[in-house]
Design a protein around this motif. Sequence first.
Motif, PDB file in Angstrom:
ATOM      1  N   ALA A 286       0.829  -1.221   0.000  1.00 32.65           N
ATOM      2  CA  ALA A 286       0.000   0.000   0.000  1.00 32.65           C
ATOM      3  C   ALA A 286       0.855   1.260   0.000  1.00 32.65           C
ATOM      4  CB  ALA A 286      -0.922  -0.001   1.217  1.00 32.65           C
ATOM      5  N   GLN A 287       2.128   1.113   0.396  1.00 29.72           N
ATOM      6  CA  GLN A 287       3.006   2.287   0.431  1.00 29.72           C
ATOM      7  C   GLN A 287       3.608   2.562  -0.945  1.00 29.72           C
ATOM      8  OE1 GLN A 287       2.163   3.656   3.163  1.00 29.72           O
ATOM      9  NE2 GLN A 287       1.264   1.660   3.734  1.00 29.72           N
ATOM     10  N   ILE A 288       3.451   1.601  -1.868  1.00 34.76           N
ATOM     11  CA  ILE A 288       3.786   1.872  -3.278  1.00 34.76           C
ATOM     12  C   ILE A 288       2.563   2.591  -3.843  1.00 34.76           C
ATOM     13  CG2 ILE A 288       4.345   0.864  -5.522  1.00 34.76           C
ATOM     14  CD1 ILE A 288       5.283  -1.661  -3.925  1.00 34.76           C
ATOM     15  N   ARG A 289       2.617   3.881  -3.903  1.00 30.97           N
ATOM     16  CA  ARG A 289       1.422   4.685  -4.216  1.00 30.97           C
ATOM     17  C   ARG A 289       1.767   5.715  -5.293  1.00 30.97           C
ATOM     18  NH1 ARG A 289      -0.386   9.629  -2.588  1.00 30.97           N
ATOM     19  NH2 ARG A 289      -2.641   9.912  -2.403  1.00 30.97           N
ATOM     20  N   ILE A 290       1.073   5.605  -6.399  1.00 29.88           N
ATOM     21  CA  ILE A 290       1.292   6.571  -7.496  1.00 29.88           C
ATOM     22  C   ILE A 290      -0.021   7.336  -7.688  1.00 29.88           C
ATOM     23  CG2 ILE A 290       1.947   6.850  -9.919  1.00 29.88           C
ATOM     24  CD1 ILE A 290       3.215   4.000  -9.719  1.00 29.88           C
ATOM     25  N   PRO A 291      -0.052   8.614  -7.263  1.00 27.61           N
ATOM     26  CA  PRO A 291      -1.297   9.385  -7.442  1.00 27.61           C
ATOM     27  C   PRO A 291      -1.599   9.605  -8.925  1.00 27.61           C
ATOM     28  CG  PRO A 291       0.303  10.538  -6.040  1.00 27.61           C
ATOM     29  CD  PRO A 291       1.020   9.401  -6.670  1.00 27.61           C
ATOM     30  N   VAL A 292      -2.873   9.558  -9.259  1.00 25.18           N
ATOM     31  CA  VAL A 292      -3.299   9.856 -10.636  1.00 25.18           C
ATOM     32  C   VAL A 292      -3.929  11.248 -10.612  1.00 25.18           C
ATOM     33  CG1 VAL A 292      -4.667   9.075 -12.603  1.00 25.18           C
ATOM     34  CG2 VAL A 292      -3.813   7.388 -10.938  1.00 25.18           C
ATOM     35  N   PRO A 293      -3.314  12.220 -11.332  1.00 27.47           N
ATOM     36  CA  PRO A 293      -3.826  13.597 -11.270  1.00 27.47           C
ATOM     37  C   PRO A 293      -5.328  13.672 -11.548  1.00 27.47           C
ATOM     38  CG  PRO A 293      -1.792  13.496 -12.530  1.00 27.47           C
ATOM     39  CD  PRO A 293      -2.168  12.076 -12.240  1.00 27.47           C
ATOM     40  N   GLY A 294      -6.030  14.354 -10.647  1.00 28.36           N
ATOM     41  CA  GLY A 294      -7.463  14.547 -10.834  1.00 28.36           C
ATOM     42  C   GLY A 294      -8.338  13.415 -10.343  1.00 28.36           C
TER      43      GLY A 294
ATOM     44  N   GLY B  55      -6.377   2.567  13.301  1.00 26.80           N
ATOM     45  CA  GLY B  55      -5.431   3.686  13.296  1.00 26.80           C
ATOM     46  C   GLY B  55      -4.023   3.407  12.828  1.00 26.80           C
ATOM     47  N   LEU B  56      -3.655   2.137  12.590  1.00 29.07           N
ATOM     48  CA  LEU B  56      -2.300   1.901  12.068  1.00 29.07           C
ATOM     49  C   LEU B  56      -2.244   2.388  10.614  1.00 29.07           C
ATOM     50  CD1 LEU B  56      -1.898   0.051  14.610  1.00 29.07           C
ATOM     51  CD2 LEU B  56      -0.548  -1.420  13.121  1.00 29.07           C
ATOM     52  N   PRO B  57      -1.164   3.095  10.250  1.00 30.45           N
ATOM     53  CA  PRO B  57      -1.126   3.729   8.910  1.00 30.45           C
ATOM     54  C   PRO B  57      -0.796   2.739   7.793  1.00 30.45           C
ATOM     55  CG  PRO B  57       0.879   4.199  10.104  1.00 30.45           C
ATOM     56  CD  PRO B  57       0.031   3.400  11.055  1.00 30.45           C
ATOM     57  N   VAL B  58      -1.683   1.776   7.580  1.00 27.12           N
ATOM     58  CA  VAL B  58      -1.402   0.688   6.630  1.00 27.12           C
ATOM     59  C   VAL B  58      -2.117   0.836   5.290  1.00 27.12           C
ATOM     60  CG1 VAL B  58      -0.898  -1.014   8.437  1.00 27.12           C
ATOM     61  CG2 VAL B  58      -3.256  -0.746   7.626  1.00 27.12           C
ATOM     62  N   TYR B  59      -3.036   1.804   5.206  1.00 23.55           N
ATOM     63  CA  TYR B  59      -3.726   1.970   3.928  1.00 23.55           C
ATOM     64  C   TYR B  59      -2.807   2.729   2.956  1.00 23.55           C
ATOM     65  CZ  TYR B  59      -8.009   0.692   6.553  1.00 23.55           C
ATOM     66  OH  TYR B  59      -8.940   0.056   7.320  1.00 23.55           O
ATOM     67  N   ALA B  60      -3.290   2.963   1.752  1.00 20.84           N
ATOM     68  CA  ALA B  60      -2.452   3.571   0.700  1.00 20.84           C
ATOM     69  C   ALA B  60      -1.790   4.852   1.200  1.00 20.84           C
ATOM     70  CB  ALA B  60      -3.311   3.861  -0.523  1.00 20.84           C
ATOM     71  N   GLY B  61      -0.477   4.923   0.995  1.00 26.39           N
ATOM     72  CA  GLY B  61       0.266   6.125   1.365  1.00 26.39           C
ATOM     73  C   GLY B  61       0.219   6.457   2.841  1.00 26.39           C
ATOM     74  N   GLY B  62       0.074   5.458   3.709  1.00 31.85           N
ATOM     75  CA  GLY B  62       0.066   5.696   5.158  1.00 31.85           C
ATOM     76  C   GLY B  62      -1.280   6.151   5.705  1.00 31.85           C
ATOM     77  N   GLY B  63      -2.328   5.997   4.933  1.00 28.76           N
ATOM     78  CA  GLY B  63      -3.672   6.365   5.406  1.00 28.76           C
ATOM     79  C   GLY B  63      -4.171   5.397   6.464  1.00 28.76           C
ATOM     80  N   ALA B  64      -5.166   5.833   7.230  1.00 29.18           N
ATOM     81  CA  ALA B  64      -5.744   4.991   8.287  1.00 29.18           C
ATOM     82  C   ALA B  64      -7.087   5.566   8.710  1.00 29.18           C
ATOM     83  CB  ALA B  64      -4.803   4.923   9.496  1.00 29.18           C
TER      84      ALA B  64
END
Length: 205
Positions: free
Chosen positions: A50-58, A96-105
């Motif tokens: 999940a920490q391999i995260r590539i944002p897609v603009p928009g 609350g552990l930051p395990v979702y995409a890009g450290g989300g929780a």
Amino acid sequence: MTSLAFPLVPRTNPRRVLADLIPAESSRARAIARDVTLVVAVAALTALAAQIRIPVPGLPVPITGQTFAVLLGAAALGPFRGTAAQVLYVGVGLVGLPVYAGGGAGAEVLFGASGGYLVGFVVAGAVVGALARRGMDRGVLGTVLAFAAGSAVIYAIGVPWLAVVAGMAPGEAFVAGAGVFLIGDAIKAALAGVLLPGAWRLARD
Ligand SMILES: O=C(O)CCCC[C@@H]1SC[C@@H]2NC(=O)N[C@@H]21
């Protein structure tokens, strides 16, 4: 006397999945310890991916490595442990552990735009695990089809969820929530199509 055509005892000998090749039959406690370790390992692998995260603009949902870990882990563990790994993954993120995409929780992510995919991981864990239990991960085509089925489950939950949360029209949600990820999914499936049958060949089972 039993009839071969109509055996009194049904043939309930499901195929093994890769995790079953790790020996633990000597005691029930060892089998449980093995299974807990594997479930925690796949949940941790999903968190790392999940920490391999590539944002897609928009777009509100990023490209991540999660589906590869979810589907590969489910195929290796089978339906029960594959589902348990994703229940654990989604659960530790929710508390609350930051395990979702890009450290989300937290609940804001789980009930936000990408929450349907997280729920989809749990269902896909069961589906792909069950397909692997039937031997689909032993060949390239079967593995690719199992990954396609698992991805379809994730999108079947994630895309309508995204449409509702982000207020998108169905077509817009499909493009934004599935279309942009299809090439990446195909690459993940192709990679799994090499890795899983390769692991079986190495195991010579
Ligand atoms: O917030 C999260 O942790 C969930 C992110 C979900 C990303 C989805 S999973 C299916 C699709 N494939 C990707 O690479 N990204 C999206």
